[in-house]
Structure formats: structure tokens, C-alpha cells
Design an enzyme around this catalytic site. Structure first.
Site, PDB file in Angstrom:
ATOM      1  N   LYS A   1      67.765  67.526  22.583  1.00  0.00           N
ATOM      2  CA  LYS A   1      68.802  66.419  22.897  1.00  0.00           C
ATOM      3  C   LYS A   1      69.855  67.532  23.363  1.00  0.00           C
ATOM      4  O   LYS A   1      70.114  68.605  23.041  1.00  0.00           O
ATOM      5  CB  LYS A   1      69.332  65.725  21.727  1.00  0.00           C
ATOM      6  CG  LYS A   1      70.173  64.284  21.918  1.00  0.00           C
ATOM      7  CD  LYS A   1      69.178  63.405  22.347  1.00  0.00           C
ATOM      8  CE  LYS A   1      69.869  62.018  22.539  1.00  0.00           C
ATOM      9  NZ  LYS A   1      68.907  61.016  22.799  1.00  0.00           N
TER      10      LYS A   1
HETATM   11  P1  NAD Z   1      75.188  53.296  27.371  1.00  0.00           P
HETATM   12  O1  NAD Z   1      76.273  54.424  27.729  1.00  0.00           O
HETATM   13  O2  NAD Z   1      74.499  52.790  28.752  1.00  0.00           O
HETATM   14  O3  NAD Z   1      75.864  52.074  26.590  1.00  0.00           O
HETATM   15  C1  NAD Z   1      76.270  52.252  25.223  1.00  0.00           C
HETATM   16  C2  NAD Z   1      77.032  50.929  24.800  1.00  0.00           C
HETATM   17  O4  NAD Z   1      77.698  50.853  23.530  1.00  0.00           O
HETATM   18  C3  NAD Z   1      78.160  50.485  25.786  1.00  0.00           C
HETATM   19  O5  NAD Z   1      78.102  49.230  25.714  1.00  0.00           O
HETATM   20  C4  NAD Z   1      79.408  51.165  24.878  1.00  0.00           C
HETATM   21  O6  NAD Z   1      80.647  50.328  25.142  1.00  0.00           O
HETATM   22  C5  NAD Z   1      78.961  50.715  23.395  1.00  0.00           C
HETATM   23  N1  NAD Z   1      79.473  51.649  22.419  1.00  0.00           N
HETATM   24  C6  NAD Z   1      79.815  52.779  22.497  1.00  0.00           C
HETATM   25  N2  NAD Z   1      80.320  53.089  21.401  1.00  0.00           N
HETATM   26  C7  NAD Z   1      80.550  52.096  20.461  1.00  0.00           C
HETATM   27  C8  NAD Z   1      81.092  51.908  19.177  1.00  0.00           C
HETATM   28  N3  NAD Z   1      81.496  52.941  18.691  1.00  0.00           N
HETATM   29  N4  NAD Z   1      80.944  50.507  18.902  1.00  0.00           N
HETATM   30  C9  NAD Z   1      80.440  49.550  19.704  1.00  0.00           C
HETATM   31  N5  NAD Z   1      79.998  49.714  21.011  1.00  0.00           N
HETATM   32  C10 NAD Z   1      80.236  51.096  21.304  1.00  0.00           C
HETATM   33  O7  NAD Z   1      74.139  53.880  26.647  1.00  0.00           O
HETATM   34  P2  NAD Z   1      72.814  53.490  26.430  1.00  0.00           P
HETATM   35  O8  NAD Z   1      71.941  54.326  27.262  1.00  0.00           O
HETATM   36  O9  NAD Z   1      72.665  52.154  26.161  1.00  0.00           O
HETATM   37  O10 NAD Z   1      72.345  53.819  24.820  1.00  0.00           O
HETATM   38  C11 NAD Z   1      72.548  53.071  23.787  1.00  0.00           C
HETATM   39  C12 NAD Z   1      71.882  53.470  22.288  1.00  0.00           C
HETATM   40  O11 NAD Z   1      70.361  53.610  22.736  1.00  0.00           O
HETATM   41  C13 NAD Z   1      72.169  54.864  22.087  1.00  0.00           C
HETATM   42  O12 NAD Z   1      72.028  55.289  20.491  1.00  0.00           O
HETATM   43  C14 NAD Z   1      71.375  55.979  22.632  1.00  0.00           C
HETATM   44  O13 NAD Z   1      71.023  57.215  21.948  1.00  0.00           O
HETATM   45  C15 NAD Z   1      69.867  54.808  22.574  1.00  0.00           C
HETATM   46  N6  NAD Z   1      68.950  55.044  23.449  1.00  0.00           N
HETATM   47  C16 NAD Z   1      68.930  55.203  24.643  1.00  0.00           C
HETATM   48  C17 NAD Z   1      67.904  55.398  25.480  1.00  0.00           C
HETATM   49  C18 NAD Z   1      67.888  55.107  27.110  1.00  0.00           C
HETATM   50  O14 NAD Z   1      66.995  55.313  27.641  1.00  0.00           O
HETATM   51  N7  NAD Z   1      69.109  55.308  27.669  1.00  0.00           N
HETATM   52  C19 NAD Z   1      66.654  55.573  24.939  1.00  0.00           C
HETATM   53  C20 NAD Z   1      66.543  55.536  23.602  1.00  0.00           C
HETATM   54  C21 NAD Z   1      67.623  55.539  22.795  1.00  0.00           C
END
Ligand code: NAD
Length: 418
Positions: free
Chosen positions: A104
Site C-alpha cells: 500500500k
Molecule cells: P473515494 O475517495 O472515491 O471516496 C471516499 C468517500 O468516503 C467519499 O465520499 C468521502 O467523502 C468519504 N469519506 C472520506 N472520509 C470520510 C469520513 N471520515 N467519514 C465519512 N465519509 C468519509 O475512495 P474509494 O476508492 O471509494 O474508497 C473508499 C473505501 O474503499 C476506502 O476504505 C478504500 O480503501 C476502500 N477500497 C477501495 C477500492 C477501490 O477500488 N477504489 C478497493 C477496495 C477497497
């Protein structure tokens, strides 16, 4: 006391390794990342000033294949969290049986305060700083919080320019016109759908009678909401960092997405519609819904709120949304938790497909991508579910047992002698 993410990960690892009958000596190597790199690099800002940013790349384990894991831009990211996220990638790749280890990365920054030009220079400088560690057969970054196809394109370009040849396979989640895979952007959300459908079948839950709340409305949360609604689930609440919106009759996701697309600087707190109430990010977690999907950031379900959760099922789309203490409370309350390393593995599965397509220079269509993704998610869910039933353990412990057994077996087969 709430434990930090890496300590939570170690607790989960110890529990599963001991359930498998491994001695501490046999799995001690998994309690330490193989490599940790902290980098500091200067970036020229738009006003001509120079700011120094700090970033990380942690490589947890590579016994099953090259390291794989996302890059996160966040003001609150720290090395301990990146270590935990890297280890979770090792387990995630193992639980769905794709031939990768775990890594990561992250940069301490607030992308909202940076212009596109500043973000591009930061991404390229970070790429150069971690360049000794990455490569298509070494370590393959991907999008995570606040990074997307655009940043992956910059990483691929920077790496290629320095190496002297275009190297598509150095990152996944790239723009489709630049060697990205169709279906990658939606893959994590689709994977969450497939695992939600599987757990629903096991528990006799009918989508059309089921309400869902989703914390986080970024890439993962918004796609999850869309595909769940298309499958008949009633999405009643979603939130972003500004707070949430709730309508017990179900949200009009089309209207929300249209509003956000037309007002790119707005957040959900600015959205208004009849019968909508605005709620906090704390309130969304304790709504009276059937399924709760944390899809934002880590450490959201804690010992402070775990007893107030009303959902019968939690599907962890985010990485590490539940602390170790909260996990024990949820288990005691018999709330079914589909753990992050399984539920959100769709992203890494389609990243794997993208990498395979890049290595072969032969591209698949969206139907092929989605069908293969579904097969892997359904098979992995069934595997974890059966271990959970056979051993009488939670799905989280079962997923860790499946993953850790695969990693330890690979390590033992390779051997530790040099
Ligand atoms: P992103 O940046 O596209 O979206 C994040 C969302 O969470 C946004 O709506 C943001 O406003 C909100 N957010 C951020 N901090 C927050 C908080 N403290 N309280 C409430 N809402 C909050 O990110 P993403 O790619 O959608 O990732 C979201 C989660 O999924 C993360 O934990 C990431 O590690 C996990 N994830 C992502 C992927 C991927 O393919 N992008 C794969 C596996 C896991």
C-alpha cells in the site's frame, strides 16, 4: 482503548493463525512488513513556492506473487495505517486466490487544497521517489481514496518515461484508453454487490424487502449504491465526508448523481429533495436498516457505537472500517459481518484482469470482465462461508484462515533458506 489499524490487523492475524494451529514461530514473518519506504519530495506549487510532501510505500508480503495495493492521498494517512493496509492486501489477494502479495502507498496531502497541476506534479514526484520499488513484476499500485484513473495514468507515464519504454502493467485502474480494463472503475462496487447477494441468499434475505445504508459516496460507495438498487435493494441512506442523507422510502440515486455531476464542488450536505433528512456520519451507522455498508474510511465502527448498530448484516466495502474491539461486540451480538478482505476484493480481482490483459496485450469486453469477477467473488464467498460454518467461527476469522493458510503454505513451499 481503541487499537490502531496495524494492531487490529495483528490481532486478527494472531487469532486466525492460532485457530489454524500454527505456532507463533511459523507465522511471525507475517507480523512484519517485508519493506517500508518513507519518502519526502519537493513539489513546485502554482505560486512558484516549493512545498515538501511525505509519502510511503509499504510492501507487506510477496510469497504468492508481486506486491499489489492502492495509493491513497489523505491529510491523515500515517505509516502505521499504511502498514495495516498493506497487510490487508496480502490477505485480500490470498482470499480470492489471485497471484499477488500485498502493498500500500500514500501521500500526506489534502487534494482538495491542490490544483490539478499541483496534484500532477505531486503524483509524478511520488512515483519517482518510489520507483526503485515498483514495476509490473515487482509491485503494482492502483487507485484508493482520493486517487483515480487520472493519477494512475500519470504514474504509468512517469514510470515509462524514466524506463524508456511504455510499461502499461506498472499500475492498474488506468484510463481505459491507456491500457485500463473496462469494468475496473465499477469492480469494487460490483464485488460488494456479489457478496451482498450471496450473504442475502444464505440468510434468506430478499433484496426487495431489504433496506441498505452506505457510508461513503466515492468510487466504491456510489457504484455499490447503484448496482444494489439495480438488483432491487432499497438504498435509504448514503453519506460523504460532509454528512448523509436519509429517506426511509428509498433515495433517488439518479437525482443525487445528477446533482453531484452538475455541481462538482458540492457535497451531499448541499443536496435537497422532498422527504430527505440530513444526518451525520455517526447517525448513518446506527440507522434502523437491514444492511449497513461502510464504504468510506477505516475505524468507523468502534466500541463506542458497535452496540447501537441495528443492521443485521454489515458488508465491509471500506478497508478496516471495524476496530478489533468493535468486532468482538458485533460477533457477540450475532451481527453477520462480511469482512473487508472478501467484500471489497472485486477491485483487486479486476486489477488482476487488467494486469493480465496488459501483459498479453489482448483486451476483454465488459461482459467477460464482469462474468469472471462474479465467478471469483461467488467462489471465494462460498469458500469462506463453508470454513466459517465448519469451524464455527466468524466470517472474518474464516476469511483470515483461508488467506493465511495460503500465504504460509506458499512461504513454506518456497522455503526460507538462501
Ligand atoms: P473515494 O475517495 O472515491 O471516496 C471516499 C468517500 O468516503 C467519499 O465520499 C468521502 O467523502 C468519504 N469519506 C472520506 N472520509 C470520510 C469520513 N471520515 N467519514 C465519512 N465519509 C468519509 O475512495 P474509494 O476508492 O471509494 O474508497 C473508499 C473505501 O474503499 C476506502 O476504505 C478504500 O480503501 C476502500 N477500497 C477501495 C477500492 C477501490 O477500488 N477504489 C478497493 C477496495 C477497497
Amino acid at each position: 482503548m481503541t487499537t490502531d489499524a496495524f494492531s487490529s490487523m495483528l490481532k486478527q492475524l494472531d487469532k486466525a493463525a492460532q485457530s489454524l494451529g500454527y505456532s507463533r514461530e511459523e507465522y511471525e514473518f507475517l507480523r512484519h512488513p517485508e519493506k517500508e519506504l518513507t519518502v519526502s519530495f519537493p513539489v513546485v506549487m502554482d505560486d512558484g513556492s516549493v512545498r515538501v510532501f511525505t509519502g510511503f510505500r509499504v510492501q507487506h508480503n510477496s510469497h504468492r506473487g508481486p506486491y499489489k495495493g492502492g495509493v491513497r492521498f489523505s491529510p491523515s494517512i500515517n505509516r502505521e495505517e499504511v502498514k495495516a493496509l498493506a497487510a490487508w492486501m496480502t490477505w485480500k489477494c490470498a482470499v480470492v486466490n489471485v497471484p499477488y502479495g500485498g502493498a500500500k502507498g500514500g501521500v500526506i496531502c489534502d487534494p482538495k487544497e491542490l490544483s490539478v497541476g499541483e496534484l500532477e506534479r505531486l503524483t509524478r514526484r511520488y512515483t519517482v521517489a518510489i520507483m526503485p520499488l515498483i514495476g509490473p513484476d515487482k509491485d503494482i499500485p492502483a487507485p484508493d481514496i482520493n486517487t483515480s484513473a487520472r493519477e494512475m495514468g500519470w504514474i504509468m507515464d512517469t514510470f515509462s518515461v524514466f524506463k524508456g519504454n511504455t510499461t502499461l502493467g506498472v499500475v492498474t485502474g488506468k484510463p481505459v484508453g491507456l491500457g485500463g480494463s473496462v469494468g475496473r472503475r465499477e469492480a469494487t462496487g460490483r464485488g460488494v454487490l456479489y457478496t451482498t447477494l450471496e450473504v442475502s441468499k444464505k440468510l434468506g434475505i430478499k433484496p426487495e424487502e431489504t433496506s441498505v445504508a452506505i457510508q461513503g459516496y466515492g468510487n466504491v460507495g456510489s457504484v455499490t449504491a447503484k448496482v444494489l438498487a439495480e438488483s432491487g435493494f432499497k438504498v435509504v441512506a448514503v453519506s460523504d465526508i460532509s454528512g448523509g442523507i436519509f429517506n426511509p422510502e428509498g433515495l433517488d440515486l439518479g437525482s443525487i448523481n445528477e446533482f453531484l455531476a452538475e455541481n462538482p464542488k458540492s457535497t451531499l450536505k448541499d443536496y435537497a429533495a422532498p422527504n430527505i433528512s440530513h444526518i451525520t456520519n455517526g447517525e448513518i451507522l446506527t440507522l434502523d436498516v437491514d444492511i449497513l455498508i461502510p464504504a468510506a474510511t477505516g475505524g468507523q465502527i468502534t466500541e463506542q457505537n458497535a452496540n447501537q448498530i441495528k443492521a443485521k448484516v454489515i458488508v465491509e466495502a471500506a478497508n478496516g472500517p471495524t476496530t478489533a474491539e468493535a468486532d468482538e461486540i458485533l460477533e457477540a451480538r450475532e451481527i453477520h459481518v462480511v469482512p473487508d478482505i472478501l467484500a471489497n476484493a472485486g477491485g483487486v480481482v479486476v486489477s488482476y484482469f487488467e494486469w493480465v490483459q496488459n501483459l498479453q496485450s489482448f483486451f476483454w469486453n465488459e461482459q467477460e470482465v464482469n462474468e469472471r469477477l462474479e465467478q471469483i467473488m461467488v467462489r471465494s464467498f462460498a469458500n469462506v462461508w463453508s470454513v466459517s460454518k465448519e469451524k464455527g467461527v466468524s466470517m472474518r476469522n474464516a476469511a483470515y484462515m483461508v488467506a493465511i493458510d495460503r500465504v504460509i503454505s506458499a512461504a513454506k513451499t518456497r522455503g526460507f533458506n538462501l
